[in-house]
Write a protein that holds these residues in place. Structure first.
Motif, PDB file in Angstrom:
ATOM      1  N   ALA A 156      19.230 152.178  36.917  1.00 34.56           N
ATOM      2  CA  ALA A 156      19.029 153.537  36.393  1.00 34.56           C
ATOM      3  C   ALA A 156      17.561 153.939  36.397  1.00 34.56           C
ATOM      4  CB  ALA A 156      19.600 153.647  34.983  1.00 34.56           C
ATOM      5  N   GLY A 157      16.665 153.004  36.763  1.00 32.48           N
ATOM      6  CA  GLY A 157      15.249 153.346  36.884  1.00 32.48           C
ATOM      7  C   GLY A 157      14.335 152.687  35.884  1.00 32.48           C
ATOM      8  N   ALA A 158      14.850 151.800  35.045  1.00 33.96           N
ATOM      9  CA  ALA A 158      14.011 151.094  34.071  1.00 33.96           C
ATOM     10  C   ALA A 158      13.392 149.858  34.710  1.00 33.96           C
ATOM     11  CB  ALA A 158      14.825 150.697  32.847  1.00 33.96           C
ATOM     12  N   GLY A 159      12.291 149.381  34.097  1.00 33.12           N
ATOM     13  CA  GLY A 159      11.724 148.105  34.492  1.00 33.12           C
ATOM     14  C   GLY A 159      10.821 148.118  35.702  1.00 33.12           C
ATOM     15  N   ALA A 160      10.344 149.303  36.128  1.00 29.14           N
ATOM     16  CA  ALA A 160       9.409 149.381  37.251  1.00 29.14           C
ATOM     17  C   ALA A 160       7.986 149.408  36.707  1.00 29.14           C
ATOM     18  CB  ALA A 160       9.678 150.616  38.095  1.00 29.14           C
ATOM     19  N   ILE A 161       7.170 148.454  37.134  1.00 27.64           N
ATOM     20  CA  ILE A 161       5.765 148.379  36.721  1.00 27.64           C
ATOM     21  C   ILE A 161       4.932 148.138  37.970  1.00 27.64           C
ATOM     22  CG2 ILE A 161       4.051 147.226  35.287  1.00 27.64           C
ATOM     23  CD1 ILE A 161       6.269 146.305  33.453  1.00 27.64           C
ATOM     24  N   GLY A 162       4.183 149.146  38.406  1.00 25.76           N
ATOM     25  CA  GLY A 162       3.362 148.999  39.602  1.00 25.76           C
ATOM     26  C   GLY A 162       4.210 148.641  40.810  1.00 25.76           C
ATOM     27  N   ASP A 163       3.879 147.526  41.454  1.00 25.49           N
ATOM     28  CA  ASP A 163       4.601 147.079  42.639  1.00 25.49           C
ATOM     29  C   ASP A 163       5.744 146.129  42.302  1.00 25.49           C
ATOM     30  OD1 ASP A 163       2.934 148.543  44.310  1.00 25.49           O
ATOM     31  OD2 ASP A 163       1.483 146.909  44.476  1.00 25.49           O
ATOM     32  N   TYR A 164       6.213 146.157  41.068  1.00 22.17           N
ATOM     33  CA  TYR A 164       7.298 145.276  40.629  1.00 22.17           C
ATOM     34  C   TYR A 164       8.447 146.108  40.074  1.00 22.17           C
ATOM     35  CZ  TYR A 164       3.731 141.619  40.841  1.00 22.17           C
ATOM     36  OH  TYR A 164       2.747 140.766  41.268  1.00 22.17           O
ATOM     37  N   ASP A 165       9.670 145.578  40.216  1.00 22.39           N
ATOM     38  CA  ASP A 165      10.798 146.165  39.506  1.00 22.39           C
ATOM     39  C   ASP A 165      11.531 145.056  38.767  1.00 22.39           C
ATOM     40  OD1 ASP A 165      12.431 144.817  41.311  1.00 22.39           O
ATOM     41  OD2 ASP A 165      13.179 146.626  42.297  1.00 22.39           O
ATOM     42  N   SER A 166      12.593 145.406  38.071  1.00 23.26           N
ATOM     43  CA  SER A 166      13.401 144.438  37.302  1.00 23.26           C
ATOM     44  C   SER A 166      12.588 143.768  36.197  1.00 23.26           C
ATOM     45  CB  SER A 166      14.007 143.368  38.229  1.00 23.26           C
ATOM     46  OG  SER A 166      14.723 143.959  39.289  1.00 23.26           O
ATOM     47  N   ALA A 167      11.531 144.433  35.722  1.00 24.26           N
ATOM     48  CA  ALA A 167      10.687 143.841  34.678  1.00 24.26           C
ATOM     49  C   ALA A 167      11.319 144.063  33.303  1.00 24.26           C
ATOM     50  CB  ALA A 167       9.285 144.452  34.723  1.00 24.26           C
ATOM     51  N   SER A 168      11.542 142.984  32.574  1.00 22.85           N
ATOM     52  CA  SER A 168      12.089 143.075  31.225  1.00 22.85           C
ATOM     53  C   SER A 168      11.716 141.808  30.463  1.00 22.85           C
ATOM     54  CB  SER A 168      13.620 143.239  31.255  1.00 22.85           C
ATOM     55  OG  SER A 168      14.239 142.071  31.768  1.00 22.85           O
ATOM     56  N   PHE A 169      11.950 141.821  29.158  1.00 24.46           N
ATOM     57  CA  PHE A 169      11.734 140.637  28.328  1.00 24.46           C
ATOM     58  C   PHE A 169      12.988 140.414  27.502  1.00 24.46           C
ATOM     59  CE2 PHE A 169      10.437 138.427  24.470  1.00 24.46           C
ATOM     60  CZ  PHE A 169       9.760 137.338  25.003  1.00 24.46           C
ATOM     61  N   THR A 170      13.412 139.165  27.400  1.00 23.94           N
ATOM     62  CA  THR A 170      14.617 138.825  26.656  1.00 23.94           C
ATOM     63  C   THR A 170      14.296 137.741  25.639  1.00 23.94           C
ATOM     64  OG1 THR A 170      15.985 139.322  28.595  1.00 23.94           O
ATOM     65  CG2 THR A 170      17.014 138.036  26.836  1.00 23.94           C
ATOM     66  N   SER A 171      14.729 137.952  24.408  1.00 21.48           N
ATOM     67  CA  SER A 171      14.600 136.932  23.367  1.00 21.48           C
ATOM     68  C   SER A 171      15.962 136.766  22.690  1.00 21.48           C
ATOM     69  CB  SER A 171      13.520 137.322  22.344  1.00 21.48           C
ATOM     70  OG  SER A 171      13.755 138.622  21.832  1.00 21.48           O
ATOM     71  N   THR A 172      16.140 135.652  22.029  1.00 21.17           N
ATOM     72  CA  THR A 172      17.450 135.336  21.454  1.00 21.17           C
ATOM     73  C   THR A 172      17.420 135.449  19.941  1.00 21.17           C
ATOM     74  OG1 THR A 172      16.911 132.978  21.366  1.00 21.17           O
ATOM     75  CG2 THR A 172      18.027 133.791  23.346  1.00 21.17           C
ATOM     76  N   GLY A 173      18.614 135.634  19.374  1.00 19.35           N
ATOM     77  CA  GLY A 173      18.742 135.718  17.924  1.00 19.35           C
ATOM     78  C   GLY A 173      20.191 135.840  17.524  1.00 19.35           C
ATOM     79  N   GLU A 174      20.426 136.213  16.273  1.00 21.86           N
ATOM     80  CA  GLU A 174      21.779 136.389  15.753  1.00 21.86           C
ATOM     81  C   GLU A 174      22.033 137.853  15.457  1.00 21.86           C
ATOM     82  OE1 GLU A 174      22.581 132.155  13.451  1.00 21.86           O
ATOM     83  OE2 GLU A 174      22.187 133.997  12.300  1.00 21.86           O
ATOM     84  N   GLY A 175      23.160 138.352  15.932  1.00 21.50           N
ATOM     85  CA  GLY A 175      23.600 139.693  15.580  1.00 21.50           C
ATOM     86  C   GLY A 175      24.656 139.618  14.497  1.00 21.50           C
ATOM     87  N   ARG A 176      24.557 140.451  13.467  1.00 23.38           N
ATOM     88  CA  ARG A 176      25.500 140.433  12.349  1.00 23.38           C
ATOM     89  C   ARG A 176      26.089 141.828  12.157  1.00 23.38           C
ATOM     90  NH1 ARG A 176      24.972 135.983   8.804  1.00 23.38           N
ATOM     91  NH2 ARG A 176      23.357 134.517   9.519  1.00 23.38           N
ATOM     92  N   PHE A 177      27.394 141.892  11.946  1.00 19.28           N
ATOM     93  CA  PHE A 177      28.055 143.172  11.709  1.00 19.28           C
ATOM     94  C   PHE A 177      29.438 142.917  11.121  1.00 19.28           C
ATOM     95  CE2 PHE A 177      28.653 141.881  16.124  1.00 19.28           C
ATOM     96  CZ  PHE A 177      30.032 141.894  16.273  1.00 19.28           C
ATOM     97  N   ARG A 178      29.998 143.985  10.506  1.00 18.13           N
ATOM     98  CA  ARG A 178      31.372 143.913   9.996  1.00 18.13           C
ATOM     99  C   ARG A 178      32.110 145.173  10.434  1.00 18.13           C
ATOM    100  NH1 ARG A 178      32.725 143.607   3.660  1.00 18.13           N
ATOM    101  NH2 ARG A 178      32.000 145.762   3.797  1.00 18.13           N
ATOM    102  N   PRO A 179      33.099 145.046  11.306  1.00 21.58           N
ATOM    103  CA  PRO A 179      33.884 146.211  11.716  1.00 21.58           C
ATOM    104  C   PRO A 179      34.673 146.779  10.531  1.00 21.58           C
ATOM    105  CG  PRO A 179      34.220 144.358  13.208  1.00 21.58           C
ATOM    106  CD  PRO A 179      33.526 143.821  12.000  1.00 21.58           C
ATOM    107  N   LEU A 180      34.668 148.116  10.415  1.00 20.64           N
ATOM    108  CA  LEU A 180      35.392 148.788   9.349  1.00 20.64           C
ATOM    109  C   LEU A 180      36.677 149.399   9.899  1.00 20.64           C
ATOM    110  CD1 LEU A 180      32.390 150.570   7.585  1.00 20.64           C
ATOM    111  CD2 LEU A 180      33.409 148.335   7.050  1.00 20.64           C
ATOM    112  N   THR A 181      37.479 149.912   9.008  1.00 21.56           N
ATOM    113  CA  THR A 181      38.759 150.513   9.406  1.00 21.56           C
ATOM    114  C   THR A 181      38.508 151.629  10.420  1.00 21.56           C
ATOM    115  OG1 THR A 181      39.706 150.021   7.241  1.00 21.56           O
ATOM    116  CG2 THR A 181      40.822 151.701   8.573  1.00 21.56           C
TER     117      THR A 181
END
Length: 373
Positions: A156-181
């Protein structure tokens, strides 16, 4: 042998049309993009004498700094001087391309070429352009969906920096949520709190693509209600793009000697070199702008330059600036200042095209003033 379309694409890459002022008219004026190009002529002005030269050379492309058709026209009949130029070029199979205000501000552009021709050091923009508006998009997703999301963001066009594409950063963690009715969770059950191994994906997005990138992310994300942030980044100064240039001489010299240096560097014109200031004043820091640059007078003064060089200075702005006592002013012919760009452009074209195309700089003096009394 390159085509006209390939060469104009190269020029548009060096001098993107989006950087032209809103009132300007740049790009391909006439010519068949599929036509082969063997010879190119470079000039400041697309006037009759330059067209004569292009015809004598047998050029298939004339590249000019100034537009032929800056104001809107309703026809290009050969009964009109500009219409005749278009007819002659089209009949001879010669395209016309203009790079004007989009060629003023970049590295290797008009103002920088003038600064380097004068031997200035530590050259930088006098008034830097702001970087293009950018956002950072941060999205949280389950580990298994990360690669699919990164691909969708990139496409969609994200992650372009100069002569590079696909640039991103990924870190890990825990996601918490409770689905409601009423929720239809992709993971977990209604009413029960969930803990999911998730990743945080961060990537940069040109602001004008924000809506497209967010839409692509939402369409790809496995969650019913993804968690994401859109952060507007502060603009920064472009280090190599901007109006005018500022630099320093290799050694200080008097204003009179600097004026003689300018006269000896630039092509001779009837206009000559006009100076406002004390001839014995020492100058070292120089501000300048190729072409008509009185819009940068206040900026030059605020930058503390010793002398400001440009063209077409008007009486009242120059007089008002001199009331402040500094900087000194040097006014040169518009054509003489901007013609310093042509050899720089020629070298770039030769480096890019090799010996497949002959590239020449027009020696024709197109300054409109022919003598002074």
């Amino acid at each position: 042998m390159p085509t006209l379309g390939q060469i104009t694409a190269l020029l548009d890459g060096w001098f993107p049309p989006r950087h032209a002022d809103s009132w300007d008219a740049v790009g391909l004026v006439c010519g068949d993009p599929d036509a082969d190009v063997r010879r190119i002529l470079l000039a400041v002005d697309p006037v009759t004498a330059v067209v004569d030269e292009a015809m004598d050379l047998g050029a298939q492309l004339l590249v000019c700094h100034h537009p032929l058709l800056l104001k809107g026209v309703h026809g290009v009949a050969a009964t009109d001087p500009k219409g005749r130029i278009v007819h002659r070029l089209v009949t001879a199979g010669c395209g016309l391309f203009t790079a004007h205000t989009n060629a003023d501000s970049p590295a290797s552009g008009v103002s920088e070429s003038l600064a380097l021709a004068l031997g200035l050091h530590d050259v930088r923009p006098l008034e830097p352009d702001a970087t293009a508006p950018m956002d950072k998009i941060v999205v949280f997703a389950p580990v298994a969906a990360a690669e699919h999301l990164r691909t969708a963001l990139r496409d969609a066009g994200a992650g372009a920096i100069g002569d590079y594409d696909s640039a991103s950063f990924t870190s890990t963690g825990e996601g918490r949520f409770r689905p409601l009715t009423g929720a239809q969770p992709a993971i977990g059950e209604v009413g029960r709190e969930e803990v999911v191994d998730e990743v945080r994906i961060e990537t940069l997005v040109p602001r004008h693509l924000r809506a497209d990138v967010v839409a692509a992310m939402l369409a790809t994300h496995p969650y019913e209600e993804p968690a994401y942030d859109v952060l507007e980044l502060a603009p920064l100064d472009e280090p190599h793009r901007g109006s005018g240039r500022i630099g320093r001489l290799g050694a200080p010299m008097t204003l009179a000697d600097f004026a003689r240096h300018v006269a000896g560097t630039l092509n001779e014109t009837a206009h000559g070199v006009r100076v406002a200031g004390d001839p014995d004043q020492l100058v070292e820091t120089v501000g300048l702008c190729g072409g008509a640059g009185d819009f940068l007078l206040d900026r030059a003064r605020a930058a503390g330059v010793d002398v400001y060089l440009t063209s077409d200075l008007r009486h009242h702005p120059a007089s008002e600036l001199r009331e402040h006592g500094a900087p000194a002013l040097v006014d040169v012919a518009h054509w003489a200042a901007e013609s310093t760009w042509l050899p720089v452009l020629r070298r770039r074209l030769v480096d890019a095209l090799g010996d497949t195309v002959e590239v020449r700089v027009s020696p024709t003096n197109t300054d409109p003033w022919t003598f002074r009394v």
